[in-house]
Design a protein around this motif. Structure first.
Motif, PDB file in Angstrom:
ATOM      1  N   ARG A 147      19.364  23.081  11.997  1.00  0.00           N
ATOM      2  CA  ARG A 147      20.172  21.958  12.437  1.00  0.00           C
ATOM      3  C   ARG A 147      19.522  21.306  13.650  1.00  0.00           C
ATOM      4  O   ARG A 147      18.650  21.882  14.271  1.00  0.00           O
ATOM      5  N   GLU A 148      20.001  20.101  14.018  1.00  0.00           N
ATOM      6  CA  GLU A 148      19.535  19.467  15.260  1.00  0.00           C
ATOM      7  C   GLU A 148      19.996  20.259  16.471  1.00  0.00           C
ATOM      8  O   GLU A 148      20.933  21.039  16.399  1.00  0.00           O
ATOM      9  N   GLY A 149      19.356  19.994  17.602  1.00  0.00           N
ATOM     10  CA  GLY A 149      19.776  20.621  18.857  1.00  0.00           C
ATOM     11  C   GLY A 149      19.068  21.935  19.095  1.00  0.00           C
ATOM     12  O   GLY A 149      18.090  22.246  18.414  1.00  0.00           O
ATOM     13  N   PRO A 150      19.559  22.724  20.075  1.00  0.00           N
ATOM     14  CA  PRO A 150      18.887  23.983  20.422  1.00  0.00           C
ATOM     15  C   PRO A 150      18.645  24.853  19.189  1.00  0.00           C
ATOM     16  O   PRO A 150      19.521  24.990  18.344  1.00  0.00           O
TER      17      PRO A 150
END
Lengths: 279, 279
Positions: free
Chosen positions: A204-207
């Protein structure tokens, strides 16, 4: 440590580099040893010119005979072994008797390995853990390399511990990848490297996600301890993971110094955790 | 059944063919409906010319408003939704408030879905299960197609039930593949089709594996019921599996007649099981 008291060590060698490290440790200590290499698993390049007999997995009877003939009284099992079906095994009489006794169908990986330990003991061998031979390869507690963990990473590690312990209690696998609370993947027969690789597509996007790898609850430390090395770290970096959490005192780390340097360079944390305290 | 008493149905549409079946069922009954389609998940070809508003997953506020504007009082959620990270979500105020309340980090897939059901109910909507609309799509108990199961298959199904229930209790996934007692793979975020495909590479010799797919223990039947269809069967056949076991009364079967014909043709069993009695 005085070497003259140590009995001849039988090294039952599966895959990867660790059998080579055990051989090197025996040589460094002057301890006598003999390798029983599992065909299709043990890698000749890591065994080199060490005294070795090769057997198939199904030749348990022959293997016991080789070890007795060599005067081996203590054995260590090291390196992963892909669990075969009974048909692939083509068992000799001794092996068939073993599986008739333990019941292959009902057993997970760890169940089979525990039964093999018992069988070795009944044959008169003492079975030791690889950490008895390679104590400095066990993961320490705390930061091993790379940046400190933040709140999101710690939440993902906590979720990973819960899932890995549940998975381990079912005797399925040792590893799980969690990103922002989402369990991207859990390990079964495919192994950790393939688990990491497929999580790249699920990202997924993000960290990024965190790999958590633990000994199974109640796992005999003499068989199949979880292992990481430089390859694991590079797979993790390529898949966009942000860190690896392993069980302190319960995971083997191959080449820890190089791993720490690479973790710093990649900005990917590697940390030893005590899951029973947190889980 | 008299249709005039049924309130207007809001169909919150995720992926796959099922939203189209629900639309067809409403039309067949003459029941009024309105589709709230989730962009990036719902497939326009299955929604066709049905009255529809499209929203992103993060536009919960807008979605509630559309449903109220249409006079919808009862909703059904149908079709898989890939769980996004909070950053991908780009939540509107209403959605952000929802996640602030439920705490995204701590929740598995099922936890989030249960929270969405509660949120819909607090907004005044009745939430029904897709089996209320499509009763004939639920898996029956016993043989659905293909050959009878033998002892090895039943042992693999039993092991699969144990693992799937453990995995489900951790809110990780619904499916597992077991071959001759060996857990080849367990499902997390990748979905069942990708689980099956990777098990092709992990296959051992001898009788093939079994896919076991169950509702999670305690899973609200109004969200994300496990589903199989002709595609699942074809993936399973291509991967060398010998059968599929699904939860009777707790799994949706898409195109059961065609599935049964194909199961017979491929010689691959499909069976509805009652896991609580066996697990």
């Amino acid at each position: 440590m005085a070497a003259e008291a140590a009995p001849k060590l039988g090294i039952i060698a599966g895959g990867g580099e660790f059998p080579g490290l055990v051989i090197a440790a025996c040589r460094a200590e002057g301890r006598p040893f003999h390798v029983l290499a599992l065909a299709g698993h043990a890698d000749p390049q890591f065994i080199g010119d060490a005294p070795t007999d090769w057997i198939r997995l199904g030749e348990m009877g022959t293997g016991f005979k080789y070890l007795h003939d060599q005067g081996v009284t203590e054995v260590v099992m090291i390196g992963p072994v892909r669990r075969p079906s009974l048909r692939e095994l083509a068992p000799d009489l001794r092996t068939a008797r073993f599986f008739a006794k333990v019941g292959l169908k009902a057993l997970g990986d760890d169940g089979v390995l525990r039964a093999i330990v018992r069988e070795l003991e009944e044959e008169g061998f003492g079975v030791i853990g690889v950490d008895d031979v390679l104590a400095d390869c066990l993961a320490p507690q705390g930061r091993i390399g790379g940046p400190e963990t933040d709140d999101q990473a710690e939440a993902d590690i906590a979720r990973g511990i819960t899932v890995a312990q549940g998975l381990g209690a079912l005797d399925v696998g040792q590893a799980v990848v969690v990103q922002q609370g989402i369990v991207l993947g859990v390990e079964a027969a495919e192994g950790t490297d393939r688990l990491i690789r497929r999580c790249a597509d699920l990202r997924r996007e993000g960290p990024g996600g965190v790999l958590v790898k633990l000994k199974k609850p109640g796992q005999d430390r003499r068989v199949d301890l979880p292992t990481i090395g430089l390859d694991t770290l590079r797979e993790a970096a390529a898949a966009g993971l942000r860190g690896i959490a392993i069980e302190a005192g319960g995971t083997l780390v191959l080449g820890r110094k190089a791993l720490a340097v690479e973790a710093d360079r990649q900005g990917l944390f590697v940390v030893g955790i005590a899951p029973s305290a947190e889980g």
